[in-house]
Design a protein around this motif. Sequence first.
Motif, PDB file in Angstrom:
ATOM      1  N   PRO A  21       0.830  -1.210   0.000  1.00  0.00           N
ATOM      2  CA  PRO A  21       0.000   0.000   0.000  1.00  0.00           C
ATOM      3  C   PRO A  21       0.861   1.255   0.000  1.00  0.00           C
ATOM      4  O   PRO A  21       2.014   1.236   0.452  1.00  0.00           O
ATOM      5  N   LEU A  22       0.305   2.346  -0.489  1.00  0.00           N
ATOM      6  CA  LEU A  22       1.059   3.593  -0.576  1.00  0.00           C
ATOM      7  C   LEU A  22       1.600   4.010   0.788  1.00  0.00           C
ATOM      8  O   LEU A  22       2.731   4.492   0.889  1.00  0.00           O
ATOM      9  N   LYS A  23       0.816   3.832   1.837  1.00  0.00           N
ATOM     10  CA  LYS A  23       1.267   4.199   3.179  1.00  0.00           C
ATOM     11  C   LYS A  23       2.548   3.457   3.537  1.00  0.00           C
ATOM     12  O   LYS A  23       3.501   4.048   4.077  1.00  0.00           O
ATOM     13  N   THR A  24       2.609   2.163   3.222  1.00  0.00           N
ATOM     14  CA  THR A  24       3.793   1.359   3.509  1.00  0.00           C
ATOM     15  C   THR A  24       4.961   1.796   2.637  1.00  0.00           C
ATOM     16  O   THR A  24       6.111   1.869   3.097  1.00  0.00           O
ATOM     17  N   CYS A  25       4.683   2.096   1.377  1.00  0.00           N
ATOM     18  CA  CYS A  25       5.741   2.544   0.460  1.00  0.00           C
ATOM     19  C   CYS A  25       6.404   3.816   0.980  1.00  0.00           C
ATOM     20  O   CYS A  25       7.639   3.927   0.985  1.00  0.00           O
ATOM     21  N   LEU A  26       5.611   4.774   1.428  1.00  0.00           N
ATOM     22  CA  LEU A  26       6.168   6.023   1.944  1.00  0.00           C
ATOM     23  C   LEU A  26       6.992   5.781   3.205  1.00  0.00           C
ATOM     24  O   LEU A  26       8.008   6.437   3.429  1.00  0.00           O
ATOM     25  N   MET A  27       6.558   4.814   4.016  1.00  0.00           N
ATOM     26  CA  MET A  27       7.320   4.473   5.216  1.00  0.00           C
ATOM     27  C   MET A  27       8.656   3.842   4.839  1.00  0.00           C
ATOM     28  O   MET A  27       9.704   4.188   5.404  1.00  0.00           O
ATOM     29  N   LEU A  28       8.644   2.916   3.863  1.00  0.00           N
ATOM     30  CA  LEU A  28       9.874   2.276   3.410  1.00  0.00           C
ATOM     31  C   LEU A  28      10.831   3.305   2.812  1.00  0.00           C
ATOM     32  O   LEU A  28      12.048   3.254   3.039  1.00  0.00           O
ATOM     33  N   TYR A  29      10.282   4.244   2.061  1.00  0.00           N
ATOM     34  CA  TYR A  29      11.096   5.297   1.461  1.00  0.00           C
ATOM     35  C   TYR A  29      11.746   6.164   2.545  1.00  0.00           C
ATOM     36  O   TYR A  29      12.945   6.458   2.483  1.00  0.00           O
ATOM     37  N   SER A  30      10.973   6.531   3.549  1.00  0.00           N
ATOM     38  CA  SER A  30      11.515   7.346   4.640  1.00  0.00           C
ATOM     39  C   SER A  30      12.601   6.596   5.407  1.00  0.00           C
ATOM     40  O   SER A  30      13.639   7.166   5.763  1.00  0.00           O
ATOM     41  N   ASN A  31      12.387   5.288   5.643  1.00  0.00           N
ATOM     42  CA  ASN A  31      13.394   4.474   6.341  1.00  0.00           C
ATOM     43  C   ASN A  31      14.672   4.360   5.512  1.00  0.00           C
ATOM     44  O   ASN A  31      15.788   4.331   6.060  1.00  0.00           O
ATOM     45  N   TRP A  32      14.510   4.270   4.203  1.00  0.00           N
ATOM     46  CA  TRP A  32      15.665   4.209   3.298  1.00  0.00           C
ATOM     47  C   TRP A  32      16.503   5.480   3.412  1.00  0.00           C
ATOM     48  O   TRP A  32      17.735   5.427   3.476  1.00  0.00           O
ATOM     49  N   LEU A  33      15.845   6.632   3.468  1.00  0.00           N
ATOM     50  CA  LEU A  33      16.574   7.892   3.608  1.00  0.00           C
ATOM     51  C   LEU A  33      17.335   7.950   4.921  1.00  0.00           C
ATOM     52  O   LEU A  33      18.473   8.428   4.972  1.00  0.00           O
ATOM     53  N   VAL A  34      16.714   7.452   5.991  1.00  0.00           N
ATOM     54  CA  VAL A  34      17.385   7.434   7.294  1.00  0.00           C
ATOM     55  C   VAL A  34      18.651   6.582   7.221  1.00  0.00           C
ATOM     56  O   VAL A  34      19.706   6.946   7.762  1.00  0.00           O
ATOM     57  N   LYS A  35      18.573   5.438   6.538  1.00  0.00           N
ATOM     58  CA  LYS A  35      19.738   4.565   6.387  1.00  0.00           C
ATOM     59  C   LYS A  35      20.848   5.275   5.600  1.00  0.00           C
ATOM     60  O   LYS A  35      22.033   5.144   5.914  1.00  0.00           O
ATOM     61  N   LEU A  36      20.466   6.063   4.600  1.00  0.00           N
ATOM     62  CA  LEU A  36      21.463   6.763   3.790  1.00  0.00           C
ATOM     63  C   LEU A  36      22.152   7.878   4.563  1.00  0.00           C
ATOM     64  O   LEU A  36      23.240   8.310   4.185  1.00  0.00           O
ATOM     65  N   GLU A  37      21.520   8.346   5.629  1.00  0.00           N
ATOM     66  CA  GLU A  37      22.163   9.362   6.457  1.00  0.00           C
ATOM     67  C   GLU A  37      23.491   8.838   6.986  1.00  0.00           C
ATOM     68  O   GLU A  37      24.483   9.559   7.057  1.00  0.00           O
ATOM     69  N   LYS A  38      23.518   7.552   7.318  1.00  0.00           N
ATOM     70  CA  LYS A  38      24.748   6.927   7.816  1.00  0.00           C
ATOM     71  C   LYS A  38      25.629   6.453   6.656  1.00  0.00           C
ATOM     72  O   LYS A  38      26.847   6.627   6.689  1.00  0.00           O
ATOM     73  N   ASP A  39      25.025   5.872   5.632  1.00  0.00           N
ATOM     74  CA  ASP A  39      25.798   5.243   4.562  1.00  0.00           C
ATOM     75  C   ASP A  39      26.543   6.244   3.680  1.00  0.00           C
ATOM     76  O   ASP A  39      27.700   6.016   3.309  1.00  0.00           O
ATOM     77  N   VAL A  40      25.857   7.325   3.280  1.00  0.00           N
ATOM     78  CA  VAL A  40      26.469   8.254   2.322  1.00  0.00           C
ATOM     79  C   VAL A  40      26.510   9.696   2.826  1.00  0.00           C
ATOM     80  O   VAL A  40      26.809  10.619   2.072  1.00  0.00           O
ATOM     81  N   GLY A  41      26.180   9.899   4.099  1.00  0.00           N
ATOM     82  CA  GLY A  41      26.223  11.242   4.645  1.00  0.00           C
ATOM     83  C   GLY A  41      25.096  12.132   4.182  1.00  0.00           C
ATOM     84  O   GLY A  41      25.207  13.364   4.190  1.00  0.00           O
ATOM     85  N   LEU A  42      23.979  11.517   3.760  1.00  0.00           N
ATOM     86  CA  LEU A  42      22.820  12.285   3.314  1.00  0.00           C
ATOM     87  C   LEU A  42      22.232  13.051   4.497  1.00  0.00           C
ATOM     88  O   LEU A  42      21.954  12.471   5.539  1.00  0.00           O
ATOM     89  N   LYS A  43      22.050  14.327   4.341  1.00  0.00           N
ATOM     90  CA  LYS A  43      21.388  15.124   5.376  1.00  0.00           C
ATOM     91  C   LYS A  43      19.891  15.062   5.118  1.00  0.00           C
ATOM     92  O   LYS A  43      19.425  15.485   4.055  1.00  0.00           O
ATOM     93  N   LEU A  44      19.144  14.526   6.071  1.00  0.00           N
ATOM     94  CA  LEU A  44      17.715  14.366   5.875  1.00  0.00           C
ATOM     95  C   LEU A  44      17.055  15.713   5.637  1.00  0.00           C
ATOM     96  O   LEU A  44      17.343  16.691   6.351  1.00  0.00           O
ATOM     97  N   PRO A  45      16.183  15.791   4.642  1.00  0.00           N
ATOM     98  CA  PRO A  45      15.524  17.073   4.351  1.00  0.00           C
ATOM     99  C   PRO A  45      14.814  17.667   5.565  1.00  0.00           C
ATOM    100  O   PRO A  45      14.757  18.888   5.713  1.00  0.00           O
ATOM    101  N   SER A  46      14.292  16.817   6.447  1.00  0.00           N
ATOM    102  CA  SER A  46      13.566  17.307   7.615  1.00  0.00           C
ATOM    103  C   SER A  46      14.485  17.973   8.636  1.00  0.00           C
ATOM    104  O   SER A  46      14.025  18.671   9.537  1.00  0.00           O
ATOM    105  N   LYS A  47      15.817  17.771   8.493  1.00  0.00           N
ATOM    106  CA  LYS A  47      16.773  18.319   9.451  1.00  0.00           C
ATOM    107  C   LYS A  47      17.571  19.498   8.902  1.00  0.00           C
ATOM    108  O   LYS A  47      18.505  19.967   9.531  1.00  0.00           O
ATOM    109  N   GLN A  48      17.203  19.972   7.712  1.00  0.00           N
ATOM    110  CA  GLN A  48      18.001  21.018   7.096  1.00  0.00           C
ATOM    111  C   GLN A  48      17.282  22.366   7.139  1.00  0.00           C
ATOM    112  O   GLN A  48      16.083  22.452   7.379  1.00  0.00           O
TER     113      GLN A  48
END
Length: 239
Positions: free
Chosen positions: A110-137
Motif C-alpha cells: 500500500p502507498l502508506k507502507t511505500c512512503l514508510m519504506l522510502y523514509s526508512n531508506w533515507l534514514v539509512k542513507l544518512e549513515k551510509d552516504v552522509g545524506l542530510k535528511l531534508p527534515s533536518k536542514q
Amino acid sequence: MAEDRTESLARRLNLVERLVIPESAAGGSRNPEGPRHLIALKLLSTKTDESSTGTDGEVIDFAAVVVSLVTENIVAAFHQHVMPTEQPTLSSHCVQSTGVSQEAADNGVPLKTCLMLYSNWLVKLEKDVGLKLPSKQDPKNPVTIPVTWSDLDLGTCLPIEARRKRLVYVKHLSTWLDLRAIWIEHHNTLPRNMRDAMARMKLKWKEKEYLSLEYATNIANLALAMREKGCELKITSSV
C-alpha cells in the motif's frame, strides 16, 4: 528488504555506476554552501489510463535515486511497486503505458507502507552516504533537494492521493526542484519532453523494463549535465 532488492536490481540493469560512495574520498563540494545531494524521483500512476473512471489515479510504482553533487555520481537507488486499493485491476492501457504488470501491482505494498519504506531508506542513507535528511536542514539553504521533471508527480498525483486516503504526508516531499522549470529559465525554450531535453544535452535515454527507476536515473543524469552547463539547482515548487 526493499533497499537490498533495489540495489541488486540497479546493479543488474546497470543503472548505477557505484552504490554507496563515501563522500570523504571525493574531496569537497565545488560549492560548499549549495546542495550536496539530489533525490531524483519518478512515480507511475494509473492516471495515465485516460479511460479510467471513478478514480483520480493511484501511484503504482515509486522510484528514487540519490545523486551526490560532491562525487557527481548516483550513489543509491530505491524502487517499490505500489498496490492500488481503490481500483485494483489495471487496464491494458495502464499496463502498456507504465510497464507495470497486474502481478507487480498485486504484489506491491500500500502507498502508506511505500512512503514508510522510502523514509526508512533515507534514514539509512544518512549513515551510509552522509545524506542530510531534508527534515533536518535549513529550508532557506537546503543541502538535499528532491527533483522531478515537471510538477505532476509531487504537485498533483502524490499529494492528492495522500489527502484522499488520509495518509500522513512525507514532509520533505512538499518542496522540490522542477527540472523542466529550471531548463526553461536557463535556456528560455520549452523542450517537447524530457527525452528531447536529454537529446539536446547529448545524453543517452535509459529505457528497459523497470520504467520508473530508469526514468529517475534519467532525471538524475540530466540534472548533473544541466549543472555542468551552469544551471542553478534550486527549489522551484511546493504544495
